[in-house]
Write a protein that holds these residues in place. Sequence first.
Motif, PDB file in Angstrom:
ATOM      1  N   MET A   1     -78.269  28.500  87.577  1.00  0.00           N
ATOM      2  CA  MET A   1     -78.644  28.439  85.498  1.00  0.00           C
ATOM      3  C   MET A   1     -77.392  28.969  85.647  1.00  0.00           C
ATOM      4  SD  MET A   1     -81.780  28.188  84.849  1.00  0.00           S
ATOM      5  CE  MET A   1     -83.437  28.130  84.839  1.00  0.00           C
ATOM      6  N   MET A   2     -77.012  27.325  84.489  1.00  0.00           N
ATOM      7  CA  MET A   2     -75.231  27.401  83.754  1.00  0.00           C
ATOM      8  C   MET A   2     -75.857  27.603  82.352  1.00  0.00           C
ATOM      9  SD  MET A   2     -73.377  25.192  85.932  1.00  0.00           S
ATOM     10  CE  MET A   2     -74.768  23.290  86.409  1.00  0.00           C
ATOM     11  N   GLN A   3     -75.319  27.861  81.993  1.00  0.00           N
ATOM     12  CA  GLN A   3     -74.743  28.685  80.197  1.00  0.00           C
ATOM     13  C   GLN A   3     -73.640  27.073  79.663  1.00  0.00           C
ATOM     14  OE1 GLN A   3     -74.214  32.945  79.973  1.00  0.00           O
ATOM     15  NE2 GLN A   3     -76.527  32.972  78.291  1.00  0.00           N
ATOM     16  N   LEU A   4     -73.903  27.291  78.574  1.00  0.00           N
ATOM     17  CA  LEU A   4     -73.310  26.361  77.262  1.00  0.00           C
ATOM     18  C   LEU A   4     -71.567  27.506  77.963  1.00  0.00           C
ATOM     19  CD1 LEU A   4     -76.129  25.494  75.378  1.00  0.00           C
ATOM     20  CD2 LEU A   4     -75.501  24.627  77.284  1.00  0.00           C
ATOM     21  N   ASN A   5     -70.768  26.609  76.936  1.00  0.00           N
ATOM     22  CA  ASN A   5     -69.553  27.041  76.534  1.00  0.00           C
ATOM     23  C   ASN A   5     -69.038  28.069  75.245  1.00  0.00           C
ATOM     24  OD1 ASN A   5     -67.387  27.036  74.814  1.00  0.00           O
ATOM     25  ND2 ASN A   5     -66.258  25.798  77.426  1.00  0.00           N
ATOM     26  N   PRO A   6     -68.745  28.975  75.341  1.00  0.00           N
ATOM     27  CA  PRO A   6     -69.284  29.949  73.832  1.00  0.00           C
ATOM     28  C   PRO A   6     -68.930  29.915  72.879  1.00  0.00           C
ATOM     29  CG  PRO A   6     -68.395  31.104  76.186  1.00  0.00           C
ATOM     30  CD  PRO A   6     -68.418  29.273  76.420  1.00  0.00           C
ATOM     31  N   ASP A   7     -67.827  28.525  73.071  1.00  0.00           N
ATOM     32  CA  ASP A   7     -67.251  27.597  71.618  1.00  0.00           C
ATOM     33  C   ASP A   7     -68.597  27.237  71.230  1.00  0.00           C
ATOM     34  OD1 ASP A   7     -65.483  28.435  72.202  1.00  0.00           O
ATOM     35  OD2 ASP A   7     -64.180  27.213  72.720  1.00  0.00           O
TER      36      ASP A   7
ATOM     37  N   VAL B   1     -76.555  35.752  62.725  1.00  0.00           N
ATOM     38  CA  VAL B   1     -77.620  36.075  64.770  1.00  0.00           C
ATOM     39  C   VAL B   1     -77.959  34.539  65.534  1.00  0.00           C
ATOM     40  CG1 VAL B   1     -80.065  37.054  65.110  1.00  0.00           C
ATOM     41  CG2 VAL B   1     -78.863  37.969  63.333  1.00  0.00           C
ATOM     42  N   MET B   2     -78.470  33.350  64.566  1.00  0.00           N
ATOM     43  CA  MET B   2     -78.993  32.561  65.184  1.00  0.00           C
ATOM     44  C   MET B   2     -78.727  32.251  66.612  1.00  0.00           C
ATOM     45  SD  MET B   2     -82.571  32.408  64.987  1.00  0.00           S
ATOM     46  CE  MET B   2     -82.774  31.067  65.602  1.00  0.00           C
ATOM     47  N   PRO B   3     -77.076  31.515  66.032  1.00  0.00           N
ATOM     48  CA  PRO B   3     -75.887  30.769  66.920  1.00  0.00           C
ATOM     49  C   PRO B   3     -75.738  31.727  68.317  1.00  0.00           C
ATOM     50  CG  PRO B   3     -75.048  30.413  65.390  1.00  0.00           C
ATOM     51  CD  PRO B   3     -76.438  31.673  65.302  1.00  0.00           C
ATOM     52  N   ARG B   4     -75.475  32.793  68.091  1.00  0.00           N
ATOM     53  CA  ARG B   4     -75.939  34.128  69.231  1.00  0.00           C
ATOM     54  C   ARG B   4     -76.988  33.785  70.208  1.00  0.00           C
ATOM     55  NH1 ARG B   4     -71.630  37.250  67.745  1.00  0.00           N
ATOM     56  NH2 ARG B   4     -71.055  36.767  65.553  1.00  0.00           N
ATOM     57  N   LEU B   5     -77.942  33.960  69.285  1.00  0.00           N
ATOM     58  CA  LEU B   5     -79.324  33.852  70.756  1.00  0.00           C
ATOM     59  C   LEU B   5     -79.427  33.000  71.129  1.00  0.00           C
ATOM     60  CD1 LEU B   5     -81.285  36.124  67.493  1.00  0.00           C
ATOM     61  CD2 LEU B   5     -81.019  36.717  70.017  1.00  0.00           C
ATOM     62  N   LYS B   6     -79.105  31.387  70.260  1.00  0.00           N
ATOM     63  CA  LYS B   6     -79.499  30.326  70.881  1.00  0.00           C
ATOM     64  C   LYS B   6     -78.644  30.345  72.062  1.00  0.00           C
ATOM     65  CE  LYS B   6     -79.585  26.687  68.716  1.00  0.00           C
ATOM     66  NZ  LYS B   6     -79.985  25.191  66.803  1.00  0.00           N
ATOM     67  N   TYR B   7     -77.189  30.468  72.006  1.00  0.00           N
ATOM     68  CA  TYR B   7     -76.724  30.445  72.835  1.00  0.00           C
ATOM     69  C   TYR B   7     -76.979  31.365  74.739  1.00  0.00           C
ATOM     70  CZ  TYR B   7     -72.397  31.805  75.940  1.00  0.00           C
ATOM     71  OH  TYR B   7     -72.259  31.539  77.144  1.00  0.00           O
ATOM     72  N   LYS B   8     -77.931  32.630  73.388  1.00  0.00           N
ATOM     73  CA  LYS B   8     -78.088  33.617  75.311  1.00  0.00           C
ATOM     74  C   LYS B   8     -79.122  32.930  76.123  1.00  0.00           C
ATOM     75  CE  LYS B   8     -79.987  38.106  75.058  1.00  0.00           C
ATOM     76  NZ  LYS B   8     -80.340  39.172  74.325  1.00  0.00           N
ATOM     77  N   TYR B   9     -79.831  32.364  75.322  1.00  0.00           N
ATOM     78  CA  TYR B   9     -81.441  31.505  76.219  1.00  0.00           C
ATOM     79  C   TYR B   9     -80.796  30.217  76.753  1.00  0.00           C
ATOM     80  CZ  TYR B   9     -83.732  35.964  74.499  1.00  0.00           C
ATOM     81  OH  TYR B   9     -83.575  37.451  74.181  1.00  0.00           O
ATOM     82  N   TRP B  10     -79.646  29.860  76.453  1.00  0.00           N
ATOM     83  CA  TRP B  10     -79.962  28.054  75.864  1.00  0.00           C
ATOM     84  C   TRP B  10     -79.343  27.492  78.290  1.00  0.00           C
ATOM     85  CZ3 TRP B  10     -79.046  23.416  77.768  1.00  0.00           C
ATOM     86  CH2 TRP B  10     -80.516  22.484  76.948  1.00  0.00           C
ATOM     87  N   PHE B  11     -80.099  28.061  78.650  1.00  0.00           N
ATOM     88  CA  PHE B  11     -79.613  27.445  80.380  1.00  0.00           C
ATOM     89  C   PHE B  11     -79.942  26.000  81.149  1.00  0.00           C
ATOM     90  CE2 PHE B  11     -81.327  32.368  79.647  1.00  0.00           C
ATOM     91  CZ  PHE B  11     -79.962  32.764  80.106  1.00  0.00           C
ATOM     92  N   PHE B  12     -78.877  25.556  81.747  1.00  0.00           N
ATOM     93  CA  PHE B  12     -79.684  24.540  82.325  1.00  0.00           C
ATOM     94  C   PHE B  12     -79.035  24.403  83.952  1.00  0.00           C
ATOM     95  CE2 PHE B  12     -74.999  22.664  83.738  1.00  0.00           C
ATOM     96  CZ  PHE B  12     -74.627  22.975  82.250  1.00  0.00           C
ATOM     97  N   GLU B  13     -79.728  23.798  84.315  1.00  0.00           N
ATOM     98  CA  GLU B  13     -79.804  24.273  86.482  1.00  0.00           C
ATOM     99  C   GLU B  13     -79.791  22.554  86.965  1.00  0.00           C
ATOM    100  OE1 GLU B  13     -82.294  26.480  88.029  1.00  0.00           O
ATOM    101  OE2 GLU B  13     -81.107  26.358  89.490  1.00  0.00           O
ATOM    102  N   LEU B  14     -79.056  22.253  87.637  1.00  0.00           N
ATOM    103  CA  LEU B  14     -78.866  20.889  88.263  1.00  0.00           C
ATOM    104  C   LEU B  14     -80.182  20.906  89.609  1.00  0.00           C
ATOM    105  CD1 LEU B  14     -77.013  19.879  86.182  1.00  0.00           C
ATOM    106  CD2 LEU B  14     -76.343  18.578  88.502  1.00  0.00           C
ATOM    107  N   ARG B  15     -80.945  20.927  89.984  1.00  0.00           N
ATOM    108  CA  ARG B  15     -81.502  21.548  91.038  1.00  0.00           C
ATOM    109  C   ARG B  15     -81.311  20.192  92.051  1.00  0.00           C
ATOM    110  NH1 ARG B  15     -87.073  24.513  88.693  1.00  0.00           N
ATOM    111  NH2 ARG B  15     -85.975  25.920  87.898  1.00  0.00           N
TER     112      ARG B  15
END
Lengths: 506, 156
Positions: free
Chosen positions: B1-7, B62-76
């Motif tokens: 699972m990869m996360q987005l760029n924190p920016d 609050v929301m941008p932090r939470l959104k970032y925290k829960y955003w994942f993607f994966e190339l399976r």
Amino acid sequence: MSQMAEQISEKRLHPFTLLYRLVVALPNAALPIIFVLYTGNTGEWAYIFISLFLGFFILPGILLNYFYFDYTITEQEVVIRSGILSKKERHIKIDRIQNVTITQNFLHKLMRIAKVQLETAGDATTEGNLDSVSIADSERIREIIRNHQHEKTSTEVSEDGVEKEDRPLEIEEENVIFSMSLWDTIRYGAVRFRPIVLVASAWIFSMVSQFNPNWTDELEVILESGYKDYIKQLDIFMLVIYAIAGVLLVLLLSWIIDILLTVNTYYKFKLVSERGKLMTSQGLFSSQKGAIPLKKLQMMVIKSNPITRKLNFYRLDLQTAGFGGGDGTKAKSETAIPFAKFTQVKEIINKIRNVELPETFTKVSPKTIRRAVVKYLLFSIPFGVGLYFAFDSFWVLLILIPIIGFGAFIRYQYRGYHVEDNQIIVKQGFWFQKISIIPIEKIQTLHKRSSYFQRRLGLATVEIDTAATVYGNDASIIDIDIDIATEIFDELNRLFIEDKNKRKVS
Amino acid sequence: MMQLNPDVKSVWTIYYIRRTLFFIVITLCLDYFALSEIPKWPFFIGFTPLVVFFIGLVTTIVMPRLKYKYWFFELRDDELYLKRGVLTKIDSTAPYCRIQHIDISQNVVERLFSLSRLVIYTAGTKGADLIIPGLPHYYAQELQNKLKEYTVEDAV
């Protein structure tokens, strides 16, 4: 068949095309004139000039377009040449043609001509339209293309597993899967009760009922005598009677209009099976022929409303990705069976795609009842407020509770799903119930969604997206336990990828 | 699972500020022209915009932090898998063979932080385009190329 000329070379469209196009173009030219006449503003000569200008260009345009347009059909391809200044030659390979559709609208019918559309798997720019040719020619074009295709691709078509054996051409013509008698069509119209027709007839009714020649006199009297007196002299009882009679009249009117419209659309409805294709033909004033290529079939949906359910009649819609493929914007839903008994629908589904509808479906979580109750409660707040003020009693609101509870329970009862190796079947709906059958290999994307409220109850929704999710026809398994949702999600995914790999190997 | 760029959090913060401002203007108009006309309206003019402001402030923080925290993607192996959502959690999967084409796009706000967005189109019609926001441009291109390899011309 060999006696028949197997080619057409450099043929023009039917001469009546000129007339047809002129009639169609007429409103465009006339619009500004109508505008002038309507406003009575004859000073606006500019509009008339525009009209004349348009007329001046339209007529030669139609003529030139006609004389600079011809089509050729050879064994390999259809060539359509057009264009006056910039020449265009469109070559359509015969074996690329997915379907030849012949349509006739009312004008076509009057002139005994038809429009031929050559549909390919590519997008719209690779299609060919012959608008219009004589009826005999249209049949001939179809015959020729079919014959050429048949020589070449008889093996290719049978490979998709839908049509097992290659039947001879003559039998195909009579391979009617389903047809409707006039009586069936009338009955179908009588139970449709489309809201749109109701609205339309209410509108017509209100227009007609205002058509009182002495209307302005009456208004004058009312205004002179003061409207308060006028209201006082009205008889409340009679008003109520009028209102009820009006509503009943509107209902009757919409019922009749719906029957007439339905007969017009579905007159002599026929569903015919052809090589890898289902053909529909229908219509009284404008006959329509539709084609459903089975390869493009994305979803089958059995629909019913409370009245048709009571009478045990169901409708079958087939959703295809459209000939456009790719972008999915041309996804369409084609009615394969407007009106038939459930057993018959089941039989035909089985013929179209080897599907046995299961006797029992897996139910969704009963917690969905709780969610439905909350939802219905919120929806019924305005209604409840109305009730409260009308009866001036709080207790009357109690009657809402069993209604809401019952509704929520019915919805739960009907919801269900069934996962098989080849397809997933989803049952949903309350008034308008539907059973959607989705072939596994047609799944585009899968989503598992759970809102905050769903998560509190440990629920989730699985959404299945295909290339033919026409608005309002999406298939979702709503409110199942989160673990089961994950399981189904993974299972569908696995099935899909396995299926894909199998296809790749073979 | 990869996360987005924190920016991407900053990008989203700007979106939220923009949205809050929009709603403040709307409620200001509403308050001034409509609500103040209601007899016995219990609040002073400017009350609703103030409420909107505070709700906006909290969500913007609050929301941008939470959104970032829960955003994942994966190339399976066979599919692209996305997992995101704060209030409504959504898991999506698009098998590679279903991907029609992939765009990289960037709007003004994203350009400020030199981020890009990967838009993945399938033939599906509902929620058809899956979007992965907040990727550095070079990485978005890398992903695009990688996904392109899998993308097969396939009839619907």
